[in-house]
Design a protein around this motif. Structure first.
Motif, PDB file in Angstrom:
ATOM      1  N   THR A 108       0.804  -1.218   0.000  1.00 20.40           N
ATOM      2  CA  THR A 108       0.000   0.000   0.000  1.00 20.40           C
ATOM      3  C   THR A 108       0.837   1.269   0.000  1.00 20.40           C
ATOM      4  N   ARG A 109       1.828   1.344   0.841  1.00 17.12           N
ATOM      5  CA  ARG A 109       2.627   2.573   0.918  1.00 17.12           C
ATOM      6  C   ARG A 109       3.386   2.832  -0.374  1.00 17.12           C
ATOM      7  N   THR A 110       3.973   1.804  -0.947  1.00 12.51           N
ATOM      8  CA  THR A 110       4.718   1.958  -2.198  1.00 12.51           C
ATOM      9  C   THR A 110       3.786   2.377  -3.328  1.00 12.51           C
ATOM     10  N   VAL A 111       2.656   1.689  -3.431  1.00 16.23           N
ATOM     11  CA  VAL A 111       1.692   2.008  -4.490  1.00 16.23           C
ATOM     12  C   VAL A 111       1.157   3.427  -4.298  1.00 16.23           C
ATOM     13  N   ALA A 112       0.851   3.798  -3.067  1.00 19.19           N
ATOM     14  CA  ALA A 112       0.365   5.156  -2.810  1.00 19.19           C
ATOM     15  C   ALA A 112       1.419   6.188  -3.202  1.00 19.19           C
ATOM     16  N   GLY A 113       2.693   5.865  -3.015  1.00 23.46           N
ATOM     17  CA  GLY A 113       3.766   6.774  -3.441  1.00 23.46           C
ATOM     18  C   GLY A 113       3.805   6.949  -4.941  1.00 23.46           C
ATOM     19  N   VAL A 114       3.657   5.856  -5.667  1.00 27.79           N
ATOM     20  CA  VAL A 114       3.616   5.925  -7.133  1.00 27.79           C
ATOM     21  C   VAL A 114       2.400   6.719  -7.584  1.00 27.79           C
ATOM     22  N   MET A 115       1.251   6.441  -6.981  1.00 31.17           N
ATOM     23  CA  MET A 115       0.027   7.141  -7.349  1.00 31.17           C
ATOM     24  C   MET A 115       0.099   8.623  -6.977  1.00 31.17           C
ATOM     25  N   PHE A 116       0.775   8.946  -5.886  1.00 29.91           N
ATOM     26  CA  PHE A 116       1.000  10.339  -5.483  1.00 29.91           C
ATOM     27  C   PHE A 116       1.762  11.078  -6.586  1.00 29.91           C
ATOM     28  N   LEU A 117       2.866  10.500  -7.055  1.00 31.52           N
ATOM     29  CA  LEU A 117       3.663  11.124  -8.116  1.00 31.52           C
ATOM     30  C   LEU A 117       2.862  11.215  -9.421  1.00 31.52           C
ATOM     31  N   PHE A 118       2.137  10.159  -9.755  1.00 35.04           N
ATOM     32  CA  PHE A 118       1.298  10.143 -10.954  1.00 35.04           C
ATOM     33  C   PHE A 118       0.253  11.265 -10.893  1.00 35.04           C
ATOM     34  N   THR A 119      -0.365  11.420  -9.742  1.00 33.53           N
ATOM     35  CA  THR A 119      -1.412  12.432  -9.577  1.00 33.53           C
ATOM     36  C   THR A 119      -0.848  13.843  -9.686  1.00 33.53           C
ATOM     37  N   LEU A 120       0.320  14.075  -9.093  1.00 36.57           N
ATOM     38  CA  LEU A 120       0.952  15.392  -9.218  1.00 36.57           C
ATOM     39  C   LEU A 120       1.364  15.672 -10.658  1.00 36.57           C
ATOM     40  N   ALA A 121       1.899  14.659 -11.341  1.00 37.97           N
ATOM     41  CA  ALA A 121       2.283  14.838 -12.750  1.00 37.97           C
ATOM     42  C   ALA A 121       1.060  15.132 -13.602  1.00 37.97           C
ATOM     43  N   THR A 122      -0.038  14.446 -13.333  1.00 41.60           N
ATOM     44  CA  THR A 122      -1.279  14.697 -14.071  1.00 41.60           C
ATOM     45  C   THR A 122      -1.745  16.133 -13.868  1.00 41.60           C
ATOM     46  N   ALA A 123      -1.685  16.600 -12.634  1.00 38.88           N
ATOM     47  CA  ALA A 123      -2.080  17.987 -12.344  1.00 38.88           C
ATOM     48  C   ALA A 123      -1.198  18.963 -13.119  1.00 38.88           C
ATOM     49  N   ALA A 124       0.099  18.725 -13.086  1.00 38.52           N
ATOM     50  CA  ALA A 124       1.041  19.656 -13.714  1.00 38.52           C
ATOM     51  C   ALA A 124       0.930  19.674 -15.234  1.00 38.52           C
ATOM     52  N   PHE A 125       0.762  18.507 -15.860  1.00 37.52           N
ATOM     53  CA  PHE A 125       0.761  18.441 -17.325  1.00 37.52           C
ATOM     54  C   PHE A 125      -0.606  18.663 -17.959  1.00 37.52           C
ATOM     55  N   PHE A 126      -1.675  18.286 -17.265  1.00 40.93           N
ATOM     56  CA  PHE A 126      -2.996  18.308 -17.899  1.00 40.93           C
ATOM     57  C   PHE A 126      -3.945  19.369 -17.349  1.00 40.93           C
ATOM     58  N   HIS A 127      -3.668  19.897 -16.184  1.00 39.89           N
ATOM     59  CA  HIS A 127      -4.606  20.837 -15.560  1.00 39.89           C
ATOM     60  C   HIS A 127      -3.898  22.116 -15.131  1.00 39.89           C
ATOM     61  N   ASN A 128      -3.078  22.666 -16.007  1.00 43.38           N
ATOM     62  CA  ASN A 128      -2.253  23.821 -15.644  1.00 43.38           C
ATOM     63  C   ASN A 128      -2.738  25.140 -16.258  1.00 43.38           C
ATOM     64  N   HIS A 129      -3.904  25.148 -16.851  1.00 45.53           N
ATOM     65  CA  HIS A 129      -4.453  26.387 -17.423  1.00 45.53           C
ATOM     66  C   HIS A 129      -5.435  26.992 -16.423  1.00 45.53           C
ATOM     67  N   PHE A 130      -4.882  27.758 -15.495  1.00 42.98           N
ATOM     68  CA  PHE A 130      -5.670  28.251 -14.370  1.00 42.98           C
ATOM     69  C   PHE A 130      -6.712  29.299 -14.751  1.00 42.98           C
ATOM     70  N   ALA A 131      -6.608  29.868 -15.935  1.00 44.89           N
ATOM     71  CA  ALA A 131      -7.638  30.816 -16.380  1.00 44.89           C
ATOM     72  C   ALA A 131      -8.953  30.095 -16.672  1.00 44.89           C
ATOM     73  N   ASP A 132      -8.866  28.820 -16.980  1.00 51.43           N
ATOM     74  CA  ASP A 132     -10.042  27.980 -17.202  1.00 51.43           C
ATOM     75  C   ASP A 132     -10.468  27.418 -15.840  1.00 51.43           C
ATOM     76  N   GLN A 133     -11.631  27.829 -15.372  1.00 49.52           N
ATOM     77  CA  GLN A 133     -12.075  27.435 -14.026  1.00 49.52           C
ATOM     78  C   GLN A 133     -12.150  25.919 -13.870  1.00 49.52           C
ATOM     79  N   ASN A 134     -12.551  25.216 -14.927  1.00 49.28           N
ATOM     80  CA  ASN A 134     -12.624  23.763 -14.873  1.00 49.28           C
ATOM     81  C   ASN A 134     -11.231  23.170 -14.635  1.00 49.28           C
ATOM     82  N   GLN A 135     -10.241  23.651 -15.358  1.00 48.87           N
ATOM     83  CA  GLN A 135      -8.878  23.156 -15.174  1.00 48.87           C
ATOM     84  C   GLN A 135      -8.330  23.521 -13.796  1.00 48.87           C
ATOM     85  N   PHE A 136      -8.669  24.699 -13.324  1.00 49.68           N
ATOM     86  CA  PHE A 136      -8.270  25.148 -11.988  1.00 49.68           C
ATOM     87  C   PHE A 136      -8.813  24.181 -10.930  1.00 49.68           C
ATOM     88  N   ILE A 137     -10.086  23.828 -11.061  1.00 54.42           N
ATOM     89  CA  ILE A 137     -10.708  22.906 -10.106  1.00 54.42           C
ATOM     90  C   ILE A 137     -10.064  21.522 -10.208  1.00 54.42           C
TER      91      ILE A 137
END
Length: 145
Positions: free
Chosen positions: A86-115
């Motif tokens: 669990t801890r190892t997988v959660a670490g991988v998923m943590f990094l995956f989730t942060l990368a997803t936020a940074a690469f796919f949801h970085n247009h903060f002028a778009d309220q949907n992407q901001f959320i």
């Protein structure tokens, strides 16, 4: 000089009500894993659309990125659900989730992407708790210890 370690001064799980150490970690894992499983399955259901979306943000090798993302979400979701490593997988998923936020949801002028960006940050916060406290008693990890 205080020679107690953090572990000696921390709340010991056995002193907490059973629901907190049994039901709550399992429920948390179910809730977090559901999000990843649904996202991974939706990628499998619409590969062309997902690959086009990956390509639209400029990531290299969109077909490979698609496969890695779907694999990470489905396998990571299943292993979180059952509480295996669990801890190892959660670490991988943590990094995956942060990368997803940074690469796919970085247009903060778009309220949907901001959320979506801050939704991913909140999910990452939940995954940090899983890293810190593990899968709990009702998990494969809990039964192995």
């Amino acid at each position: 000089m205080n020679t107690q370690t953090y572990a000696e001064t921390a709340v010991v799980p056995s002193t907490l009500p059973d629901a907190l150490t049994t039901i709550v970690p399992a429920a948390g894992r179910v809730l977090i894993s559901t999000l990843f499983l649904l996202a991974g399955l939706s990628k499998l259901a619409a590969p062309a659309m997902t690959i086009a979306y990956i390509q639209s943000v400029g990531l290299p090798l969109p077909s490979i990125a698609y496969g890695l993302a779907a694999f990470t979400e489905i396998v990571g979701g299943i292993t979180l659900l059952f509480g295996y490593r669990t801890r190892t997988v959660a670490g991988v998923m943590f990094l995956f989730t942060l990368a997803t936020a940074a690469f796919f949801h970085n247009h903060f002028a778009d309220q949907n992407q901001f959320i979506h960006f801050f939704k991913n940050i909140a999910i990452a916060g939940g995954l940090l708790h899983v890293i810190a406290f593990g899968g709990g008693r009702v998990s494969i990890d809990g039964y192995r210890s």
